[in-house]
Each structure stands twice: as structure tokens, then as C-alpha cells.
Design a protein around this motif. Structure first.
Motif, PDB file in Angstrom:
ATOM      1  N   ARG A  12      75.534 -53.227  17.978  1.00 32.66           N
ATOM      2  CA  ARG A  12      76.567 -53.576  16.986  1.00 32.66           C
ATOM      3  C   ARG A  12      76.402 -52.743  15.730  1.00 32.66           C
ATOM      4  O   ARG A  12      75.303 -52.237  15.424  1.00 32.66           O
ATOM      5  CB  ARG A  12      76.546 -55.066  16.675  1.00 32.66           C
ATOM      6  CG  ARG A  12      75.197 -55.725  16.341  1.00 32.66           C
ATOM      7  CD  ARG A  12      74.613 -55.288  15.076  1.00 32.66           C
ATOM      8  NE  ARG A  12      73.643 -56.191  14.488  1.00 32.66           N
ATOM      9  CZ  ARG A  12      73.070 -55.948  13.317  1.00 32.66           C
ATOM     10  NH1 ARG A  12      73.318 -54.840  12.639  1.00 32.66           N
ATOM     11  NH2 ARG A  12      72.185 -56.789  12.818  1.00 32.66           N
ATOM     12  N   ALA A  14      77.331 -53.458  11.660  1.00 36.71           N
ATOM     13  CA  ALA A  14      77.667 -54.664  10.897  1.00 36.71           C
ATOM     14  C   ALA A  14      77.806 -54.354   9.399  1.00 36.71           C
ATOM     15  O   ALA A  14      76.969 -54.761   8.595  1.00 36.71           O
ATOM     16  CB  ALA A  14      76.588 -55.720  11.131  1.00 36.71           C
ATOM     17  N   PRO A  15      78.856 -53.617   9.022  1.00 32.03           N
ATOM     18  CA  PRO A  15      78.984 -53.251   7.607  1.00 32.03           C
ATOM     19  C   PRO A  15      79.387 -54.428   6.720  1.00 32.03           C
ATOM     20  O   PRO A  15      80.116 -55.316   7.154  1.00 32.03           O
ATOM     21  CB  PRO A  15      80.103 -52.203   7.626  1.00 32.03           C
ATOM     22  CG  PRO A  15      80.931 -52.536   8.823  1.00 32.03           C
ATOM     23  CD  PRO A  15      79.966 -53.112   9.840  1.00 32.03           C
ATOM     24  N   SER A  16      78.898 -54.425   5.496  1.00 31.68           N
ATOM     25  CA  SER A  16      79.374 -55.381   4.485  1.00 31.68           C
ATOM     26  C   SER A  16      80.477 -54.681   3.692  1.00 31.68           C
ATOM     27  O   SER A  16      80.298 -53.525   3.306  1.00 31.68           O
ATOM     28  CB  SER A  16      78.245 -55.743   3.518  1.00 31.68           C
ATOM     29  OG  SER A  16      77.170 -56.282   4.240  1.00 31.68           O
ATOM     30  N   GLU A  48      80.685 -57.990   7.808  1.00 35.99           N
ATOM     31  CA  GLU A  48      79.860 -59.060   7.223  1.00 35.99           C
ATOM     32  C   GLU A  48      80.433 -59.463   5.857  1.00 35.99           C
ATOM     33  O   GLU A  48      79.950 -59.062   4.794  1.00 35.99           O
ATOM     34  CB  GLU A  48      78.399 -58.607   7.167  1.00 35.99           C
ATOM     35  CG  GLU A  48      77.931 -58.279   8.599  1.00 35.99           C
ATOM     36  CD  GLU A  48      76.466 -58.517   8.894  1.00 35.99           C
ATOM     37  OE1 GLU A  48      76.168 -59.137   9.919  1.00 35.99           O
ATOM     38  OE2 GLU A  48      75.629 -58.077   8.102  1.00 35.99           O
ATOM     39  N   TYR A 179      72.247 -63.696   3.756  1.00 39.72           N
ATOM     40  CA  TYR A 179      72.305 -62.665   4.803  1.00 39.72           C
ATOM     41  C   TYR A 179      71.376 -62.947   5.990  1.00 39.72           C
ATOM     42  O   TYR A 179      71.801 -62.874   7.154  1.00 39.72           O
ATOM     43  CB  TYR A 179      71.988 -61.306   4.148  1.00 39.72           C
ATOM     44  CG  TYR A 179      71.479 -60.246   5.094  1.00 39.72           C
ATOM     45  CD1 TYR A 179      72.292 -59.745   6.098  1.00 39.72           C
ATOM     46  CD2 TYR A 179      70.176 -59.748   4.980  1.00 39.72           C
ATOM     47  CE1 TYR A 179      71.816 -58.768   6.973  1.00 39.72           C
ATOM     48  CE2 TYR A 179      69.704 -58.777   5.839  1.00 39.72           C
ATOM     49  CZ  TYR A 179      70.520 -58.299   6.838  1.00 39.72           C
ATOM     50  OH  TYR A 179      70.049 -57.347   7.703  1.00 39.72           O
ATOM     51  N   VAL A 183      72.972 -63.273   9.725  1.00 38.92           N
ATOM     52  CA  VAL A 183      72.807 -62.164  10.659  1.00 38.92           C
ATOM     53  C   VAL A 183      72.096 -62.637  11.933  1.00 38.92           C
ATOM     54  O   VAL A 183      72.434 -62.225  13.047  1.00 38.92           O
ATOM     55  CB  VAL A 183      72.087 -60.980   9.955  1.00 38.92           C
ATOM     56  CG1 VAL A 183      70.589 -61.141   9.940  1.00 38.92           C
ATOM     57  CG2 VAL A 183      72.453 -59.660  10.584  1.00 38.92           C
ATOM     58  N   ARG A 197      69.719 -49.825  12.939  1.00 35.30           N
ATOM     59  CA  ARG A 197      70.205 -49.880  11.553  1.00 35.30           C
ATOM     60  C   ARG A 197      69.250 -49.093  10.666  1.00 35.30           C
ATOM     61  O   ARG A 197      68.205 -48.610  11.130  1.00 35.30           O
ATOM     62  CB  ARG A 197      70.332 -51.331  11.089  1.00 35.30           C
ATOM     63  CG  ARG A 197      69.039 -52.088  11.116  1.00 35.30           C
ATOM     64  CD  ARG A 197      69.231 -53.565  10.762  1.00 35.30           C
ATOM     65  NE  ARG A 197      67.969 -54.288  10.840  1.00 35.30           N
ATOM     66  CZ  ARG A 197      67.847 -55.590  10.752  1.00 35.30           C
ATOM     67  NH1 ARG A 197      68.911 -56.358  10.579  1.00 35.30           N
ATOM     68  NH2 ARG A 197      66.663 -56.168  10.815  1.00 35.30           N
ATOM     69  N   LEU A 201      66.391 -51.815   5.960  1.00 35.37           N
ATOM     70  CA  LEU A 201      66.413 -53.220   6.390  1.00 35.37           C
ATOM     71  C   LEU A 201      65.189 -53.600   7.219  1.00 35.37           C
ATOM     72  O   LEU A 201      65.066 -54.734   7.669  1.00 35.37           O
ATOM     73  CB  LEU A 201      67.702 -53.510   7.175  1.00 35.37           C
ATOM     74  CG  LEU A 201      68.961 -53.490   6.294  1.00 35.37           C
ATOM     75  CD1 LEU A 201      70.223 -53.505   7.140  1.00 35.37           C
ATOM     76  CD2 LEU A 201      68.963 -54.661   5.326  1.00 35.37           C
TER      77      LEU A 201
HETATM   78  N1  GLU Z   1      75.642 -55.976   6.560  1.00 36.30           N
HETATM   79  C1  GLU Z   1      74.428 -55.262   6.304  1.00 36.30           C
HETATM   80  C2  GLU Z   1      74.705 -54.062   5.425  1.00 36.30           C
HETATM   81  O1  GLU Z   1      75.821 -53.578   5.367  1.00 36.30           O
HETATM   82  C3  GLU Z   1      73.766 -54.753   7.561  1.00 36.30           C
HETATM   83  C4  GLU Z   1      73.248 -55.847   8.368  1.00 36.30           C
HETATM   84  C5  GLU Z   1      72.389 -55.438   9.547  1.00 36.30           C
HETATM   85  O2  GLU Z   1      72.614 -54.349  10.131  1.00 36.30           O
HETATM   86  O3  GLU Z   1      71.546 -56.207   9.898  1.00 36.30           O
HETATM   87  O4  GLU Z   1      73.781 -53.583   4.789  1.00 36.30           O
END
Ligand code: GLU
Length: 311
Positions: A12, A14-16, A48, A179, A183, A197, A201
Motif C-alpha cells: 500500500r 498511504a499518503p496524508s 490518511e 496515527y 495505521v 515506506r 517512519l
Molecule cells: N500517512 C503517513 C505519511 O504520509 C504514512 C503512513 C505509513 O506509511 O505508515 O507520512
């Protein structure tokens, strides 16, 4: 007896929606996409959008348009994290009921003297045994049993949460789900098997693994890719002035992402169309080319040659 079939690959991005897609996020999207496609897996796109105060008007559309323009194809309807609110609350309630999480009335001011470590404030446990504040966050209890995982690019990682982060917030004082909880719940619902990612993170991962254990969720594989930095070492981000990826000249920008991912594309590739570039990338994808690498600067030799004007 035959061994159980491994779960089919699900990856996946998962952009914010806190700003448009910048070069650093294009690189992360490209890595997770190539990893999923070359494993004949599914690739999900999850927006997200559960932190309205941090969101920027128009960012979701800008991100989706850019991903579409660069030729990404996602496998299901776009998932909006905000649509999962009930599931996040259910998980929160179950943790509170089992006394694994508790209300915390400490304000930022109350914690100014708390110890700090690389993960930020180490919560000293002030409200562990009760608090009578009206407005509270909810914190998850931690222990010092080491949480370890083997990152597929960065190798073995360990954290002792109680001494390195302390009990951490899973629902904020403004009642927004934090978050880490969202997540973990969403990756479980989406049956994600591998998370690709940015390495920024990686130090969140042990907290997420702890939550997975308490909620009975499977721990996916993890693969943290290098971050893209400005020449001064700061990560490309909205805060450090990274601009939106170009919507013209996308072949060159996508090739720059491949260079950042150490894929060594041939010098003629930026002159090709997107479908040829994706085909080359899938045929030649070597995630191990980034083994152990934690950062790539925009002024590194390869990127400086292909990237002027992209970041
Ligand atoms: N939504 C998070 C972000 O844009 C990423 C979350 C993830 O990949 O776990 O930084």
C-alpha cells in the motif's frame, strides 16, 4: 502435511493529505508500487485523512491527480482512512476495557521537564494510576520487553518502549485518533503483508508492532527505504519547502525517482514514454540495491544529473 500457502502479497501507499505529492513521496510510492507489482501482488492506495487540522485544502485531489499522471494503477477503490472511524474506536475501546490504555490529562506544559530521547518526550507515567482531568488523551501502556523486527533493507531493529518512548498517545486530547492506532487497524483491515515506506517512519514501527500484538493483528514485513534530503540533510517535506512534483516532463521525474532508488536506469530512459519506463522498472527492480542506505541527497551525483527543477 503441506505447508500453509503464504498470504498473497498486499502492499500500500498511504499518503496524508497535508500537501501535494513531492519528490520524496513519489519515491516512496514508486518503491511500494514496484515491490507489489513485481510480486504479482495488490497495491492499495489509502488516503490518511484523519487529522483535519494538518490537512491542506485540495491536497487529496492534487496527490491523486499526480499519481494518476505518473501512471500508477491501484487495485481497489481508493480507501479513505476517515471512513474507518468506527473500527478505530472499537480498537480503542477494546484496549481501554482491558486496561491496556488509560486517560492522560498531562498538557505539553506538564511535560516540559520530562526526559527526552531520540523519539521525543519519554512519558514518565504520570497518569498511569489515574487522573481526574476532564479533557484527556488516551495512552497505551508499554513495557520494557524488547520489540524487535528485521527490516528487509535496514536489518535488525530493537526498541524497549517503556524506556525509549514511554506510554504513547493513541487518541489525542482533541479526540482525534492518533496515527499509530489508525495505521495498525487499517493495515490489518486491508490485510497488508508488506509495508514499504520512508525510513523516517522506522522508529515508529516498534510502537505499531506493540499495538498489533495487543490487538491480535498479524505483523507485516517491513522495508524502510532511504529518505530524500535537501543538500543540508533536511528531509524533503512540506515544512522544508519541497515543491509538488511536476505534471509536465513526468518521464524525467519518474526516472529521477528510479535513480534515487538506486536502480541505475539507462541514460536514454528519461526520453521514453511512461509505459516503457514502468516496464523497464518492473523488469529491473532490485530492492536490494538500497540495502542499508538511509538517505539520498538531491545533490548526489546521480540525482543532480537527472533532477534539476524537480524538487
Ligand atoms: N500517512 C503517513 C505519511 O504520509 C504514512 C503512513 C505509513 O506509511 O505508515 O507520512
Amino acid at each position: 502435511m503441506t505447508a500453509p500457502e503464504p498470504a498473497p502479497y498486499v502492499g500500500r501507499f498511504a499518503p496524508s493529505p497535508t500537501g501535494p505529492l513531492h519528490f520524496g513521496s513519489l519515491v516512496a510510492a514508486t518503491a511500494s508500487y514496484l515491490q507489489a507489482r513485481t510480486r504479482r501482488g495488490q497495491w492499495l492506495l489509502r488516503v490518511e485523512d484523519i487529522d483535519p487540522p494538518r490537512e491542506q485544502a485540495g491536497a487529496t485531489d492534487a496527490i491523486l491527480n499526480a499519481l494518476d499522471r505518473y501512471g500508477f494503477e491501484w487495485d481497489t477503490e481508493i480507501i479513505f482512512q476517515s471512513s474507518r472511524h468506527e473500527r478505530h474506536l472499537e480498537a480503542l475501546e477494546s484496549l481501554i476495557e482491558r486496561h491496556l490504555a488509560y486517560p492522560c490529562g498531562c498538557s505539553r506544559k506538564d511535560l516540559v521537564d520530562a526526559p527526552r530521547g531520540p523519539l521525543g518526550i519519554i512519558y514518565p507515567g504520570t497518569c498511569r494510576d489515574g487522573c481526574d482531568a476532564k479533557e484527556t488523551a488516551i495512552r497505551l501502556r508499554t513495557t520494557n520487553a524488547p520489540i524487535t523486527f528485521a527490516d528487509k533493507l535496514q536489518g535488525p531493529q530493537t526498541q524497549c518502549l517503556e524506556s525509549e518512548s514511554g506510554d504513547f498517545v493513541i487518541r489525542r486530547r482533541d479526540r482525534l485518533i492518533a496515527y499509530h492506532l489508525a495505521v495498525v487497524v487499517d493495515d490489518a483491515i486491508d490485510e497488508v503483508t508488506e509495508i514499504v515506506r520512508g525510513i523516517d517512519l522506522m522508529d515508529s514501527t516498534p510502537r505499531q508492532i506493540w499495538l498489533q500484538r495487543l490487538l491480535g493483528c498479524r505483523t507485516p514485513d517491513y522495508l524502510h527505504i532511504p529518505v530524500i534530503t535537501h543538500p543540508n540533510g533536511d528531509k524533503l517535506s512540506k515544512l522544508t519547502g519541497a515543491k509538488a512534483v511536476p505534471m509536465q516532463g513526468v518521464s524525467r521525474a519518474l526516472c529521477a525517482a528510479l535513480v534515487a532508488l538506486q536502480q541505475n536506469p539507462p541514460p536514454t530512459l528519461p526520453h521514453c514514454g511512461l509505459s516503457d519506463i514502468w516496464q523497464w522498472a518492473m523488469e529491473n527492480w532490485q530492492i536490494q540495491a538500497m540495502q542499508g542506505q538511509t538517505a539520498v541527497s538531491t545533490d548526489s551525483a546521480g540525482l543532480a544529473a537527472v533532477g534539476p527543477g524537480i524538487w
